[in-house]
Design an enzyme around this catalytic site. Structure first.
Site, PDB file in Angstrom:
ATOM      1  N   PHE A  33       1.608 -10.493   5.078  1.00  0.00           N
ATOM      2  CA  PHE A  33       2.485 -11.031   5.744  1.00  0.00           C
ATOM      3  C   PHE A  33       3.333  -9.734   6.782  1.00  0.00           C
ATOM      4  O   PHE A  33       3.607  -8.616   6.196  1.00  0.00           O
ATOM      5  CB  PHE A  33       3.511 -11.790   5.249  1.00  0.00           C
ATOM      6  CG  PHE A  33       2.961 -13.188   4.733  1.00  0.00           C
ATOM      7  CD1 PHE A  33       1.692 -13.588   5.528  1.00  0.00           C
ATOM      8  CD2 PHE A  33       3.594 -13.771   3.708  1.00  0.00           C
ATOM      9  CE1 PHE A  33       1.220 -14.662   5.090  1.00  0.00           C
ATOM     10  CE2 PHE A  33       2.855 -14.887   3.573  1.00  0.00           C
ATOM     11  CZ  PHE A  33       2.017 -15.581   4.049  1.00  0.00           C
ATOM     12  N   HIS A  34       3.568 -10.142   8.024  1.00  0.00           N
ATOM     13  CA  HIS A  34       4.613  -9.122   8.720  1.00  0.00           C
ATOM     14  C   HIS A  34       5.775 -10.115   9.267  1.00  0.00           C
ATOM     15  O   HIS A  34       5.593 -11.216   9.060  1.00  0.00           O
ATOM     16  CB  HIS A  34       3.937  -8.082   9.473  1.00  0.00           C
ATOM     17  CG  HIS A  34       2.713  -8.732  10.450  1.00  0.00           C
ATOM     18  ND1 HIS A  34       3.331  -9.814  11.579  1.00  0.00           N
ATOM     19  CD2 HIS A  34       1.568  -8.885  10.622  1.00  0.00           C
ATOM     20  CE1 HIS A  34       2.178 -10.189  12.114  1.00  0.00           C
ATOM     21  NE2 HIS A  34       1.256  -9.633  11.648  1.00  0.00           N
ATOM     22  N   GLU A  35       6.393  -9.568  10.302  1.00  0.00           N
ATOM     23  CA  GLU A  35       7.561 -10.372  10.676  1.00  0.00           C
ATOM     24  C   GLU A  35       6.805 -11.477  11.699  1.00  0.00           C
ATOM     25  O   GLU A  35       7.633 -12.545  11.714  1.00  0.00           O
ATOM     26  CB  GLU A  35       8.704  -9.250  11.435  1.00  0.00           C
ATOM     27  CG  GLU A  35       9.726 -10.178  12.089  1.00  0.00           C
ATOM     28  CD  GLU A  35      10.525 -10.784  10.949  1.00  0.00           C
ATOM     29  OE1 GLU A  35      10.901 -11.913  11.578  1.00  0.00           O
ATOM     30  OE2 GLU A  35      10.654 -10.408   9.746  1.00  0.00           O
ATOM     31  N   HIS A  37       4.177 -13.254  11.015  1.00  0.00           N
ATOM     32  CA  HIS A  37       4.037 -14.523  10.349  1.00  0.00           C
ATOM     33  C   HIS A  37       5.266 -15.082   9.660  1.00  0.00           C
ATOM     34  O   HIS A  37       5.392 -16.315   9.924  1.00  0.00           O
ATOM     35  CB  HIS A  37       3.377 -14.112   9.049  1.00  0.00           C
ATOM     36  CG  HIS A  37       1.924 -13.371   9.391  1.00  0.00           C
ATOM     37  ND1 HIS A  37       1.800 -12.201   9.040  1.00  0.00           N
ATOM     38  CD2 HIS A  37       0.666 -13.975   9.604  1.00  0.00           C
ATOM     39  CE1 HIS A  37       0.460 -11.668   9.207  1.00  0.00           C
ATOM     40  NE2 HIS A  37      -0.269 -12.704   9.642  1.00  0.00           N
ATOM     41  N   GLN A  61     -15.252 -15.604   9.851  1.00  0.00           N
ATOM     42  CA  GLN A  61     -14.814 -15.057  11.030  1.00  0.00           C
ATOM     43  C   GLN A  61     -15.132 -13.461  11.359  1.00  0.00           C
ATOM     44  O   GLN A  61     -14.441 -12.982  12.248  1.00  0.00           O
ATOM     45  CB  GLN A  61     -13.276 -15.466  11.373  1.00  0.00           C
ATOM     46  CG  GLN A  61     -12.402 -14.765  10.667  1.00  0.00           C
ATOM     47  CD  GLN A  61     -10.976 -15.676  10.869  1.00  0.00           C
ATOM     48  OE1 GLN A  61     -10.834 -16.761  10.454  1.00  0.00           O
ATOM     49  NE2 GLN A  61     -10.076 -14.794  11.489  1.00  0.00           N
ATOM     50  N   LYS A 149      -0.180 -13.558  20.361  1.00  0.00           N
ATOM     51  CA  LYS A 149      -1.077 -12.333  20.301  1.00  0.00           C
ATOM     52  C   LYS A 149      -2.400 -12.441  20.315  1.00  0.00           C
ATOM     53  O   LYS A 149      -3.022 -11.794  20.920  1.00  0.00           O
ATOM     54  CB  LYS A 149      -0.507 -11.517  19.127  1.00  0.00           C
ATOM     55  CG  LYS A 149      -1.286 -10.085  19.042  1.00  0.00           C
ATOM     56  CD  LYS A 149      -0.828  -9.257  17.747  1.00  0.00           C
ATOM     57  CE  LYS A 149      -1.682  -9.695  16.625  1.00  0.00           C
ATOM     58  NZ  LYS A 149      -2.912  -9.416  16.565  1.00  0.00           N
ATOM     59  N   ASP A 150      -2.836 -13.575  19.380  1.00  0.00           N
ATOM     60  CA  ASP A 150      -4.185 -13.759  19.370  1.00  0.00           C
ATOM     61  C   ASP A 150      -4.570 -14.951  20.354  1.00  0.00           C
ATOM     62  O   ASP A 150      -4.665 -16.127  20.091  1.00  0.00           O
ATOM     63  CB  ASP A 150      -4.580 -14.541  17.981  1.00  0.00           C
ATOM     64  CG  ASP A 150      -4.724 -13.176  16.847  1.00  0.00           C
ATOM     65  OD1 ASP A 150      -5.455 -12.459  17.142  1.00  0.00           O
ATOM     66  OD2 ASP A 150      -3.844 -13.343  16.010  1.00  0.00           O
ATOM     67  N   SER A 185       0.804  -6.690  13.601  1.00  0.00           N
ATOM     68  CA  SER A 185      -0.602  -6.814  12.894  1.00  0.00           C
ATOM     69  C   SER A 185      -0.934  -6.355  11.498  1.00  0.00           C
ATOM     70  O   SER A 185      -0.325  -5.227  11.296  1.00  0.00           O
ATOM     71  CB  SER A 185      -1.744  -6.518  13.703  1.00  0.00           C
ATOM     72  OG  SER A 185      -2.872  -6.629  13.395  1.00  0.00           O
ATOM     73  N   ARG A 187      -3.590  -5.185  10.615  1.00  0.00           N
ATOM     74  CA  ARG A 187      -4.383  -4.291  10.649  1.00  0.00           C
ATOM     75  C   ARG A 187      -3.667  -2.930  11.242  1.00  0.00           C
ATOM     76  O   ARG A 187      -4.071  -1.941  11.040  1.00  0.00           O
ATOM     77  CB  ARG A 187      -5.400  -4.492  11.893  1.00  0.00           C
ATOM     78  CG  ARG A 187      -6.595  -5.497  11.222  1.00  0.00           C
ATOM     79  CD  ARG A 187      -7.653  -5.943  12.270  1.00  0.00           C
ATOM     80  NE  ARG A 187      -8.747  -6.677  11.635  1.00  0.00           N
ATOM     81  CZ  ARG A 187      -8.873  -7.998  11.819  1.00  0.00           C
ATOM     82  NH1 ARG A 187      -7.905  -8.543  12.611  1.00  0.00           N
ATOM     83  NH2 ARG A 187      -9.928  -8.441  11.195  1.00  0.00           N
TER      84      ARG A 187
END
Length: 281
Positions: A33-35, A37, A61, A149-150, A185, A187
C-alpha cells in the site's frame, strides 16, 4: 480488523451483512500500500457501513516476461496500514482458492481493452476482468473503489459491470501524487534515487500538455508532440506510448471537443510506469 482467506467464508460474511442491510464498500488491491490505496479506503470508510480491502497479486494479469514474481509484497505492513484507516476486513485469498484445479472460465471486455495497455500487455485485461468479477461475486459490495491512474482499467471495469448487469457502483477516485507530481504506484519501489528523480518528467510532460490545452490548443497531434518533447528531455526515460483518447470510449481523437484523457506509459529503469491527465473543454 479481521483477516479472511477463504472465498467461501468471505462470501458468507458478505451475505450476512447484506441481510442486515449494511452497505459494503470494497477496495480491490494487489497490496504494498501507498497513500493512493489508503485514499480509496478512507473514501469507502466515509461512505459505507463495512469496508473490505482485498490483497491479492493476481497472476492472470501478468505476462510471461512481466514482474509477477518480484512485485512488492509485505502483508504484515499492509494489514497494519489498512487497520489504521478503519478497514473492517482484509480479504487475502490464495491462488489455489481463486483459481482451483480445472479453472477454465474467463471474462473479456473486447473493444475497450484492445488498445493502449491491452495492445502492449496481451491478455492483461482478461486477467483483470476475471479477477474483478470473482472478487465482486465474493465480497458482494454496494460500492467498489478504483483509482483513475489506471484509467483504462477503470473504464474496462465500468463497462464490464454495465454489460453484465452487476449490482455494484464503481466509484472512480482521483490519482494521488507525490509532492513532486509523480503518480503513486507500488512499482515506484523499483526506482533508484536517480530514476525516481527522472520519473518526475512524466508529470511535467502531462502538465505541459495541460498548459497548452488551457491556452486553447485542441489539436491532439500538437498536444501529443508537446508531451513527447518534454519526455525527450530525460534520456533515462523510455516512453512506450503517448495517446489522447476520448475519456469514455478510449477511441483516439484528432480534435478535443468533449472530455479527453492523455494516457502514457514509460520505462524508467526496471519500472514500467503509467499515468493519465484529463482534459475537459
Amino acid at each position: 480488523m479481521e483477516v479472511i482467506e477463504r472465498p467461501d467464508e468471505m462470501q458468507r460474511r458478505a451475505l450476512q451483512w447484506r441481510r442486515e442491510g449494511k452497505d459494503i464498500g470494497f477496495v480491490p488491491t494487489m497490496g504494498y500500500f501507498h497513500e493512493g490505496h489508503l485514499a480509496l479506503m478512507r473514501r469507502a470508510r466515509q461512505e459505507c457501513d463495512v469496508v473490505v480491502v482485498s490483497i491479492y497479486v493476481n497472476p492472470l494479469q501478468f505476462g510471461p516476461r512481466e514482474d509477477f514474481q518480484r512485485y512488492p509484497r509485505d502483508l504484515p505492513r499492509d494489514l497494519r496500514m489498512a487497520e489504521a484507516v478503519g478497514v473492517d476486513v482484509a480479504f487475502v485469498p490464495k491462488d489455489e482458492d481463486m483459481y482451483p484445479d480445472g479453472f477454465q472460465t474467463f471474462v473479456e471486455v473486447t473493444e475497450l481493452a484492445r488498445s493502449l495497455e491491452g495492445f502492449y500487455r496481451p491478455n492483461h485485461f482478461r486477467g483483470v476482468a476475471t479477477v474483478v468479477v470473482k472478487l465482486l461475486n465474493i465480497v458482494l459490495p454496494n460500492k467498489a473503489y478504483f483509482g483513475e491512474k489506471d484509467f483504462q482499467q477503470l473504464r474496462v471495469v465500468q463497462r464490464m459491470v454495465r454489460d453484465l448487469n452487476m449490482p455494484v457502483e464503481i466509484v472512480p477516485c482521483p490519482t494521488v501524487r507525490e509532492p513532486d507530481g509523480l503518480a503513486m504506484s507500488s512499482r515506484n519501489t523499483y526506482l533508484s534515487p536517480a530514476e525516481r528523480q527522472a520519473a518526475t518528467v512524466l508529470y511535467r510532460a502531462l502538465q505541459s500538455a495541460d498548459a497548452l490545452f488551457r491556452n486553447g490548443e485542441r489539436n491532439t497531434v500538437k498536444l501529443k508532440a508537446q508531451v513527447w518533447a518534454v519526455l525527450s528531455e530525460e534520456p533515462t526515460v523510455f516512453p512506450q506510448y503517448v495517446e489522447i483518447v476520448d475519456a469514455e470510449t478510449l477511441q483516439p481523437v484528432a480534435h478535443i471537443e468533449r472530455p479527453a484523457v492523455v494516457l502514457l506509459a514509460a520505462f524508467v529503469g526496471a519500472a514500467r510506469l503509467i499515468d493519465e491527465w484529463l482534459l475537459v473543454p
